[in-house]
Write an enzyme that holds these catalytic residues in place. Structure first.
Site, PDB file in Angstrom:
ATOM      1  N   SER A  30       0.825  -1.211   0.000  1.00  0.00           N
ATOM      2  CA  SER A  30       0.000   0.000   0.000  1.00  0.00           C
ATOM      3  C   SER A  30       0.858   1.258   0.000  1.00  0.00           C
ATOM      4  O   SER A  30       1.954   1.276   0.569  1.00  0.00           O
ATOM      5  CB  SER A  30      -0.898   0.013   1.244  1.00  0.00           C
ATOM      6  OG  SER A  30      -1.513   1.273   1.429  1.00  0.00           O
ATOM      7  N   TYR A  59      -2.659  -0.195   9.891  1.00  0.00           N
ATOM      8  CA  TYR A  59      -2.816  -0.763   8.548  1.00  0.00           C
ATOM      9  C   TYR A  59      -1.518  -0.625   7.759  1.00  0.00           C
ATOM     10  O   TYR A  59      -1.021  -1.594   7.172  1.00  0.00           O
ATOM     11  CB  TYR A  59      -3.955  -0.062   7.812  1.00  0.00           C
ATOM     12  CG  TYR A  59      -4.035  -0.414   6.350  1.00  0.00           C
ATOM     13  CD1 TYR A  59      -4.401  -1.688   5.937  1.00  0.00           C
ATOM     14  CD2 TYR A  59      -3.728   0.524   5.364  1.00  0.00           C
ATOM     15  CE1 TYR A  59      -4.459  -2.031   4.596  1.00  0.00           C
ATOM     16  CE2 TYR A  59      -3.784   0.206   4.020  1.00  0.00           C
ATOM     17  CZ  TYR A  59      -4.153  -1.070   3.643  1.00  0.00           C
ATOM     18  OH  TYR A  59      -4.200  -1.399   2.307  1.00  0.00           O
TER      19      TYR A  59
END
Length: 335
Positions: free
Chosen positions: A127, A152
């Site tokens: 990501s 995350y």
């Protein structure tokens, strides 16, 4: 080839599965169908995947190590594309254990299954959030990514580190893709453009963080999928001359590589909302708010490596991409 796609009922996973099948590959898709967002949307994606010749679906959680290993032993996959993850920056602040179970335990289970079954190449989702506190733009894979600002992001950075250890120890080729704000039809309802649209049609105001001065490298789903499919055949090789001190941080002496996959164009949130209003034909009432915890001010992808290695060239304009989303949304929700 026979390809496993995890997270196949998810946004990127569904489109990637379809693209592989259309190329003539046999695809097994797995997903745990959790209720992080509307399950009906995941079921809808599967409704257009299941009839495709060459696609089969198995409901499975990556945390179920025994079932996952049995699936690998049965199918002997040539490639694995791991797109399953617990997504969402803000949700990670409220529910950290969901991220540990899916993004860490589940990922290690995938790596173990790949190494024991001699998978030829593992491609996995990282990501853009791994860039965290970095301020140099555009983000490059040669940059340090040691300061994530959400759990995350930390789990995605951990995926890259764990993958490297498996590439080094077991000669397992792994490629990580740092996705940059993917949007389009059948997208995720927790993403800003989808939430904005829901609220606009309900006549509710929308929350604009950092007073609209946030910037994101918005990337259309078709461009993303083309990059994922192309990179699946680009297997990283060992480089015995590479060293930690002198080598590119996105590579290694092991068969390991990291790429950015984005639009190579950063757009201010205010411009994005204006474009969305235009394609919807509706003006939104806006609440201008400060930055939220866990957010980063801007993302902007340097995709030179991906362009040089596989000819990646995203070409969908924001107006066209949001236009396609708007058409799908109106049809799916009968607006």
């Amino acid at each position: 080839m026979k390809i496993l796609v995890t997270g196949a009922a998810g946004f990127i996973g569904a489109f990637t599965s379809k693209a592989f099948v259309e190329q003539g590959h046999e695809v097994v898709g797995i997903d745990n169908m959790n209720d992080y967002y509307d399950v009906a949307l995941k079921e809808g994606r599967l409704e257009w995947l299941n009839p495709l010749k060459g696609f089969s679906f198995v409901k499975m959680d990556l945390a179920d190590k025994d079932s996952l290993m049995a699936l690998f032993e049965e199918h002997k996959f040539d490639r694995v594309v791991n797109l399953a993850a617990q997504a969402g920056v803000r949700y990670s602040i409220e529910n950290p254990h969901a991220y540990v179970d899916s993004n860490l335990i589940g990922f290690v289970n995938i790596l173990e299954a790949c190494r024991h079954n001699k998978v030829g190449h593992l491609v996995y989702a990282s990501s853009s959030s791994v860039y965290g506190l970095n301020s140099k733009m555009p983000y490059a894979t040669s940059d340090q990514v040691d300061h994530p600002v959400s759990l995350y992001a930390a789990t995605k950075k951990s995926n890259e580190l764990i993958a490297h250890s498996y590439s080094h120890l077991y000669d397992l080729p792994t490629t990580g893709l740092r996705f940059f704000t993917v949007y389009g039809p059948w997208g995720r309802p927790d993403m800003a453009y989808f939430k904005f649209t829901n609220k606009i049609y309900k006549g509710e105001s929308i929350d604009i963080y950092n007073h609209g001065k946030m910037q994101r490298d918005f990337t259309y789903i078709d461009d993303i999928v083309e990059g994922v499919v192309r990179i699946t055949d680009k297997i990283p090789a060992r480089d015995d001359d590479w060293t930690v001190e002198t080598g590119d941080k996105s590579r290694s002496s092991a068969p390991y590589k990291i790429y950015n996959i984005g639009n190579n164009n950063s757009v201010e949130l205010g411009e994005f909302v204006e474009t969305l209003e235009n394609v919807l034909g509706v003006t939104a009432e806006k609440n201008m708010l400060p930055m939220q915890a866990g957010d980063v001010l801007a993302t902007y992808a340097n995709v030179d490596d991906l362009s040089n290695d596989v000819g990646f060239a995203p070409n969908t304009t924001l107006k066209d991409g949001l236009g396609e989303f708007a058409k799908w949304y109106k049809d799916f929700y009968n607006k």
